[in-house]
Design a protein around this motif. Structure first.
Motif, PDB file in Angstrom:
ATOM      1  N   GLN A 131       0.651  -1.319  -0.023  1.00  0.00           N
ATOM      2  CA  GLN A 131      -0.081  -0.014   0.063  1.00  0.00           C
ATOM      3  C   GLN A 131       0.770   1.110  -0.024  1.00  0.00           C
ATOM      4  O   GLN A 131       0.507   2.212  -0.571  1.00  0.00           O
ATOM      5  CB  GLN A 131      -1.007   0.020   1.252  1.00  0.00           C
ATOM      6  CG  GLN A 131      -1.962  -1.115   1.225  1.00  0.00           C
ATOM      7  CD  GLN A 131      -3.217  -0.860   0.387  1.00  0.00           C
ATOM      8  OE1 GLN A 131      -2.897   0.117  -0.669  1.00  0.00           O
ATOM      9  NE2 GLN A 131      -4.237  -1.574   0.362  1.00  0.00           N
ATOM     10  N   ASN A 348      -5.641  -6.524  11.691  1.00  0.00           N
ATOM     11  CA  ASN A 348      -5.689  -6.274  10.376  1.00  0.00           C
ATOM     12  C   ASN A 348      -6.683  -7.376   9.855  1.00  0.00           C
ATOM     13  O   ASN A 348      -7.180  -8.237  10.684  1.00  0.00           O
ATOM     14  CB  ASN A 348      -4.243  -6.654   9.559  1.00  0.00           C
ATOM     15  CG  ASN A 348      -4.488  -6.445   7.936  1.00  0.00           C
ATOM     16  OD1 ASN A 348      -5.262  -5.839   7.586  1.00  0.00           O
ATOM     17  ND2 ASN A 348      -3.547  -7.222   7.571  1.00  0.00           N
ATOM     18  N   ASP A 351     -12.333  -6.833   7.360  1.00  0.00           N
ATOM     19  CA  ASP A 351     -13.302  -7.303   6.633  1.00  0.00           C
ATOM     20  C   ASP A 351     -13.584  -8.740   6.774  1.00  0.00           C
ATOM     21  O   ASP A 351     -14.734  -9.258   6.715  1.00  0.00           O
ATOM     22  CB  ASP A 351     -12.840  -7.041   5.145  1.00  0.00           C
ATOM     23  CG  ASP A 351     -11.612  -8.016   4.884  1.00  0.00           C
ATOM     24  OD1 ASP A 351     -10.704  -7.872   5.405  1.00  0.00           O
ATOM     25  OD2 ASP A 351     -11.388  -8.297   3.445  1.00  0.00           O
ATOM     26  N   HIS A 400      -5.070   0.739  16.080  1.00  0.00           N
ATOM     27  CA  HIS A 400      -6.093   0.728  15.147  1.00  0.00           C
ATOM     28  C   HIS A 400      -6.683  -0.591  14.443  1.00  0.00           C
ATOM     29  O   HIS A 400      -6.000  -1.848  14.406  1.00  0.00           O
ATOM     30  CB  HIS A 400      -5.326   1.321  13.790  1.00  0.00           C
ATOM     31  CG  HIS A 400      -4.635   2.637  14.373  1.00  0.00           C
ATOM     32  ND1 HIS A 400      -5.404   3.752  14.081  1.00  0.00           N
ATOM     33  CD2 HIS A 400      -3.476   2.940  14.666  1.00  0.00           C
ATOM     34  CE1 HIS A 400      -4.838   4.933  14.611  1.00  0.00           C
ATOM     35  NE2 HIS A 400      -3.530   4.397  14.939  1.00  0.00           N
ATOM     36  N   ILE A 402      -7.807  -2.376  11.180  1.00  0.00           N
ATOM     37  CA  ILE A 402      -7.401  -1.961   9.561  1.00  0.00           C
ATOM     38  C   ILE A 402      -7.972  -3.008   8.567  1.00  0.00           C
ATOM     39  O   ILE A 402      -8.118  -4.015   8.723  1.00  0.00           O
ATOM     40  CB  ILE A 402      -5.950  -1.740   9.507  1.00  0.00           C
ATOM     41  CG1 ILE A 402      -5.098  -2.918   9.710  1.00  0.00           C
ATOM     42  CG2 ILE A 402      -5.755  -0.379  10.319  1.00  0.00           C
ATOM     43  CD1 ILE A 402      -3.765  -2.513   8.883  1.00  0.00           C
ATOM     44  N   CYS A 403      -7.873  -2.659   7.251  1.00  0.00           N
ATOM     45  CA  CYS A 403      -8.138  -3.859   6.340  1.00  0.00           C
ATOM     46  C   CYS A 403      -6.996  -3.149   5.254  1.00  0.00           C
ATOM     47  O   CYS A 403      -7.150  -2.490   4.658  1.00  0.00           O
ATOM     48  CB  CYS A 403      -9.459  -3.509   5.797  1.00  0.00           C
ATOM     49  SG  CYS A 403      -9.993  -4.593   4.363  1.00  0.00           S
ATOM     50  N   GLN A 406      -7.522  -2.593   1.418  1.00  0.00           N
ATOM     51  CA  GLN A 406      -8.111  -1.345   1.117  1.00  0.00           C
ATOM     52  C   GLN A 406      -7.153  -0.006   1.195  1.00  0.00           C
ATOM     53  O   GLN A 406      -7.011   0.504   2.082  1.00  0.00           O
ATOM     54  CB  GLN A 406      -9.634  -1.202   1.744  1.00  0.00           C
ATOM     55  CG  GLN A 406     -10.582  -2.236   1.651  1.00  0.00           C
ATOM     56  CD  GLN A 406     -11.709  -2.420   2.510  1.00  0.00           C
ATOM     57  OE1 GLN A 406     -11.670  -1.270   3.337  1.00  0.00           O
ATOM     58  NE2 GLN A 406     -12.359  -3.502   2.603  1.00  0.00           N
ATOM     59  N   GLU A 408      -7.983   3.090   0.549  1.00  0.00           N
ATOM     60  CA  GLU A 408      -8.143   4.373   1.033  1.00  0.00           C
ATOM     61  C   GLU A 408      -8.236   4.066   2.821  1.00  0.00           C
ATOM     62  O   GLU A 408      -7.908   4.966   3.504  1.00  0.00           O
ATOM     63  CB  GLU A 408      -9.775   4.409   0.727  1.00  0.00           C
ATOM     64  CG  GLU A 408      -9.954   5.222  -0.692  1.00  0.00           C
ATOM     65  CD  GLU A 408      -8.969   6.476  -0.692  1.00  0.00           C
ATOM     66  OE1 GLU A 408      -9.279   7.258   0.121  1.00  0.00           O
ATOM     67  OE2 GLU A 408      -8.256   6.687  -1.621  1.00  0.00           O
ATOM     68  N   ASN A 409      -8.481   2.898   3.141  1.00  0.00           N
ATOM     69  CA  ASN A 409      -8.445   2.770   4.685  1.00  0.00           C
ATOM     70  C   ASN A 409      -7.050   2.913   5.009  1.00  0.00           C
ATOM     71  O   ASN A 409      -6.642   3.601   6.257  1.00  0.00           O
ATOM     72  CB  ASN A 409      -9.040   1.240   4.950  1.00  0.00           C
ATOM     73  CG  ASN A 409      -8.885   0.861   6.420  1.00  0.00           C
ATOM     74  OD1 ASN A 409      -7.866   0.051   6.621  1.00  0.00           O
ATOM     75  ND2 ASN A 409      -9.773   1.264   7.226  1.00  0.00           N
ATOM     76  N   VAL A 412      -5.993   6.472   5.410  1.00  0.00           N
ATOM     77  CA  VAL A 412      -6.487   7.341   6.633  1.00  0.00           C
ATOM     78  C   VAL A 412      -5.716   6.861   7.962  1.00  0.00           C
ATOM     79  O   VAL A 412      -5.239   7.581   8.714  1.00  0.00           O
ATOM     80  CB  VAL A 412      -7.700   6.926   6.887  1.00  0.00           C
ATOM     81  CG1 VAL A 412      -8.460   7.213   7.999  1.00  0.00           C
ATOM     82  CG2 VAL A 412      -8.920   7.312   5.683  1.00  0.00           C
ATOM     83  N   ILE A 413      -5.359   5.419   7.892  1.00  0.00           N
ATOM     84  CA  ILE A 413      -4.481   4.853   9.139  1.00  0.00           C
ATOM     85  C   ILE A 413      -2.943   5.432   9.089  1.00  0.00           C
ATOM     86  O   ILE A 413      -2.596   6.075  10.071  1.00  0.00           O
ATOM     87  CB  ILE A 413      -4.408   3.310   9.075  1.00  0.00           C
ATOM     88  CG1 ILE A 413      -5.838   2.760   9.111  1.00  0.00           C
ATOM     89  CG2 ILE A 413      -3.484   2.607  10.060  1.00  0.00           C
ATOM     90  CD1 ILE A 413      -6.342   2.818  10.451  1.00  0.00           C
TER      91      ILE A 413
END
Ligand SMILES: Nc1nc2c(ncn2[C@@H]2O[C@H](COP(=O)(O)OP(=O)(O)OP(=O)(O)O)[C@@H](O)[C@H]2O)c(=O)[nH]1
Ligand SMILES: [Mg+2]
Length: 431
Positions: A131, A348, A351, A400, A402-403, A406, A408-409, A412-413
């Motif tokens: 990512q 993590n 989802d 946190h 998280i996924c 993703q 976008e996620n 943000v993190i």
């Protein structure tokens, strides 16, 4: 050049024991710079002269205005206006460039923060790093795409083989047509040239096998058989993957698992900070390599695959994956190396966890859990388990959910980590 008898020098020691002789410069206008490199005898003489001058300092860098006999032959001088040779000029230019580079590197190093990504195998460490590649380097180059295309094609075959095995073990009934395709698939797969990762014929068989309801049922039972969650993502697009023009998308690369062996690193800049993320392999046999990275670490990023509470280790049967992750975290976070290290726990695969908690009771993993399939209670319960084992007044733990697949996620993190932990580090470490 003759001999220079006693003269009053204003001597300034250079770090490499070169002395700039200002007085000579003034007297003999023909020289712009004079450097004196004393031999051992002259050095002793300087010390003597210095002590007779009753100077208090013992530091030879501080000799000033002392009388010393110097043979001008040992004085390195550059005649004023004399032309530097081309090689000298080039050398100086090169030196200046190197010095600039060193200064730049030093400055960057001062602003660099090393994040060490730890966690058990398959928890999502490398996915997090991928990512960063997407967010800070605009994605993957052609070589990486080719590498992943081969892995994706090859994994389509191994996962199909696994699913067929599971269906057989669970005695799930396959359709007649599927059975024929399974036979053909196994035959073709066995004699497949290793350099050709997937053929049209194999892909046709795989598509047909994947359509069978019993194979889908085998996939639902994957937790007991080490079949990756992402297998369905690729099986759903076999037709696309076999196409000769297929280039894996970012999402394909994020979903494809290639276990890490060794150490990977990614560096990028966010605001004034240079991030250096170090990714290691999390499987048991990879962990002995971790030690070499501990000293570098300013922030510990520990990744937990929160959904793995009903799965056992790939590398050792019978060990619950979430227990392994918790025990590992307890061990790592209490090591001398990390006693004062701030830590971010990333829970993590949210989802997958959200789906799983509806069907599988967390009590099977933790006997003291009693809140059934309530998502928030389950999250809180696991969070506290990890938090408690690492609690220590010398550091802060940030958490946190998280996924990692993703983008976008993760964006943000990363921003949240930036503002929380880096603000804390900046206040304590860099000011
Ligand atoms: N569905 C889902 N899959 C994820 C998530 N994060 C990672 N994965 C998948 O989990 C698998 C393992 O991820 P990796 O990033 O390779 O795990 P790792 O921790 O680097 O594993 P090692 O290199 O063996 O230590 C990959 O197939 C990822 O696509 C997530 O949040 N959701
Ligand atoms: Mg990895």
């Amino acid at each position: 050049m003759g001999k220079l008898t006693f003269c009053n020098f204003s001597l300034l020691f250079h770090s490499k024991l070169k002395i700039k002789i200002n007085k000579i410069q003034k007297k003999t206008k023909t020289f712009s710079n004079l450097f004196f490199v004393p031999n051992n005898k002259q050095k002793t003489q300087l010390i003597k002269t210095n002590s007779t001058n009753q100077r208090k300092t013992q530091n030879p860098n501080h000799y000033q205005n002392c009388n010393v006999k110097i043979n001008l032959a040992s004085v390195f001088c550059v005649k004023k206006g004399s032309r530097k040779t081309k090689t000298e000029k080039e050398k100086r230019k090169k030196d200046r460039t190197i010095n600039k580079e060193i200064k730049k590197d030093r400055k960057e190093k001062e602003n660099e923060i090393s994040f060490l990504l730890l966690g058990t195998g398959e928890s999502g460490k490398s996915t997090f790093v991928k990512q960063m590649q997407i967010l800070h380097y605009d994605g993957f180059d052609e070589e990486t795409q080719n590498h992943y295309r081969n892995a994706i094609r090859s994994q389509l075959r191994t996962n199909t083989e696994l699913l067929v095995d599971v269906a057989d073990t669970l005695e799930l009934k396959l359709k007649k047509k599927t059975k024929l395709n399974v036979e053909k698939f196994l035959r073709l797969n066995e004699f497949q040239n290793e350099d050709v990762f997937l053929t049209e014929e194999l892909a046709d068989c795989i598509e047909s096998i994947w359509k069978d309801k019993s194979i889908k049922k085998a996939f639902d039972e994957r937790y007991d058989f080490q079949i990756p969650d992402s297998a369905s993502w690729f099986l759903d697009k076999t037709g696309e993957i076999v196409n000769e023009n297929y280039i894996p998308t970012d999402q394909d690369i994020l979903s494809c698992r290639i276990p890490t062996t060794g150490i990977n690193q990614i560096k990028f800049k966010i605001k004034e900070h240079n991030w250096n993320i170090i990714d290691v392999g999390g499987q048991r046999n990879e962990r002995k390599k971790w030690l070499h990275q501990f000293e570098e670490c300013a922030v510990l990023l520990y990744i937990v695959a929160i959904n793995e509470y009903n799965q056992t280790l790939y590398e050792k049967e019978g060990i619950n994956r979430l227990h392994e992750s918790l025990n590992l975290f307890k061990k790592i976070s209490n090591m001398v190396f990390f006693r004062h290290t701030n830590c971010v726990i990333l829970f993590n695969k949210m989802d997958l966890f959200e789906e799983k908690i509806k069907k599988y009771d967390l009590k099977k993993c933790f006997n003291d859990y009693n809140d059934g399939n309530d998502l928030d209670s389950a999250k809180e319960f696991i969070k506290n388990k990890f938090y408690r084992v690492a609690k220590n007044k010398n550091r802060q733990i940030f958490i946190h959910f998280i996924c990692a697949i993703q983008t976008e996620n993760i964006k943000v993190i990363v921003r949240a980590v930036q503002t929380s932990i880096l603000t804390k580090l900046t206040n304590t470490q860099f000011l």
